[in-house]
Motif scaffolding. Structure first.
Motif, PDB file in Angstrom:
ATOM      1  N   THR A  52      38.306  46.350  38.127  1.00  0.00           N
ATOM      2  CA  THR A  52      38.591  44.750  38.327  1.00  0.00           C
ATOM      3  C   THR A  52      38.141  43.872  37.454  1.00  0.00           C
ATOM      4  O   THR A  52      36.750  43.877  37.261  1.00  0.00           O
ATOM      5  N   ASN A  85      37.776  39.904  35.977  1.00  0.00           N
ATOM      6  CA  ASN A  85      37.972  38.520  35.961  1.00  0.00           C
ATOM      7  C   ASN A  85      37.576  37.785  34.502  1.00  0.00           C
ATOM      8  O   ASN A  85      36.339  37.409  34.587  1.00  0.00           O
ATOM      9  N   THR A 114      46.265  38.277  38.858  1.00  0.00           N
ATOM     10  CA  THR A 114      46.165  37.089  39.386  1.00  0.00           C
ATOM     11  C   THR A 114      46.181  35.847  38.745  1.00  0.00           C
ATOM     12  O   THR A 114      45.928  35.009  38.807  1.00  0.00           O
ATOM     13  N   GLY A 115      46.706  36.261  37.301  1.00  0.00           N
ATOM     14  CA  GLY A 115      46.709  35.346  36.035  1.00  0.00           C
ATOM     15  C   GLY A 115      48.074  35.435  35.523  1.00  0.00           C
ATOM     16  O   GLY A 115      48.939  36.191  36.034  1.00  0.00           O
ATOM     17  N   LYS A 154      42.888  38.385  34.320  1.00  0.00           N
ATOM     18  CA  LYS A 154      42.554  38.184  35.778  1.00  0.00           C
ATOM     19  C   LYS A 154      43.292  39.441  36.295  1.00  0.00           C
ATOM     20  O   LYS A 154      44.440  39.001  36.845  1.00  0.00           O
ATOM     21  N   LYS A 191      43.468  43.672  38.529  1.00  0.00           N
ATOM     22  CA  LYS A 191      42.934  44.992  38.835  1.00  0.00           C
ATOM     23  C   LYS A 191      43.799  45.795  38.185  1.00  0.00           C
ATOM     24  O   LYS A 191      45.172  46.009  38.655  1.00  0.00           O
TER      25      LYS A 191
END
Length: 265
Positions: free
Chosen positions: A154, A156, A182-183, A250, A252
């Motif tokens: 993961t 970030n 998430t990006g 961002k 995983k």
């Protein structure tokens, strides 16, 4: 190597469900296969003693024999295989339209499987009774495979991770890669593969789940959108050993590795 285990499974079904076990039968043993048989690609030129060498490669798929038959309980009770048993076992092993997993149950092969089909099935008799089979096994490649392993990270921002590759074949492995973003962008750089970089940039939306199948050269997304225009098409690869990988974004990421290994029959 030869098989010395007492059982095997094919397509997820154990031979024990059919009352069978691996064994030698009347001097018929598990057939050895070539451990590593290489083909050489080269040219011979008139007036030159040395050949022009290009590469070596594994050409022939792995082939070997399995010998198995009635288990020890049936043997002690003197119960040979009947016609119904023969048809049932034959259907289980040979009625296939694709390669299936073969696993030999012995300690040094607990993580190894072969992807194969049974191309021939011969019934072995003793004292006019049918006790065993000899199966001709044809694999889809010159090697077996380790059972799939997953490595999840993961990130970030940016992170340096190590992705192990336990292949015994000296060529890059194309793993399956699942990316839960998430990006809107992600970069994967393998520093042990000449800094090869996979990139997705300026995606039309975030919160995508993207799956890369490197061997098939296919990328799918949870939204169903065509993401190829945002990709540089350099699907992630792993070299043998530990891979030092830099991940930016961002996200995983899960690498699923099914490493080829040289294990003779």
């Amino acid at each position: 190597m030869s098989f010395y285990g007492s059982s095997f499974s094919f397509d997820g079904i154990s031979c024990e469900e059919y009352g069978l076990m691996l064994y030698d039968f009347d001097s018929t043993t598990q057939g050895d296969s070539s451990y590593a048989s290489l083909e050489v690609e080269e040219d011979r030129v008139a007036g030159r003693d040395r050949s022009l060498f290009y590469q070596t490669y594994y050409k022939k798929p792995l082939e070997f024999k399995l010998v198995f038959g009635a288990d020890e309980f049936a043997a002690e009770a003197r119960e040979p295989l009947d016609r119904y048993d023969l048809q049932l076992i034959s259907s289980w092993l040979t009625d296939r339209k694709e390669y299936c997993d073969l696993v030999i149950d012995q300690p040094d092969m607990e993580r190894v499987k072969y992807r194969c089909i049974i191309t021939g099935l011969k019934v072995l008799e003793y004292a006019n009774n049918k006790w065993a089979f000899e199966a001709a096994v044809h694999c889809d490649s010159p090697y077996g495979y380790l059972t799939p392993q997953e490595f999840t990270y993961t990130v970030n921002g940016a992170a340096d991770v190590i992705v192990p590759c336990r292949s015994s074949i000296n060529r890059p492995l194309l793993p399956k890669v699942k990316m839960e973003l998430t990006g809107n962008s992600v970069s994967i750089v393998n520093q042990d593969d000449g800094d090869r970089e996979f990139k997705l940039e300026n995606l039309p939306q975030s919160n995508e789940v993207i799956v890369l199948d490197g061997e098939a050269g296919v990328m799918t997304s949870s939204s169903g959108a065509n993401l190829y225009p945002y990709c540089n098409f350099k699907f992630p690869r792993l070299v043998r050993g530990d891979n030092h990988v830099k991940i930016t974004g961002k996200v995983k990421i899960t690498f699923t590795c099914e490493c080829p290994v040289m294990v003779g029959g």
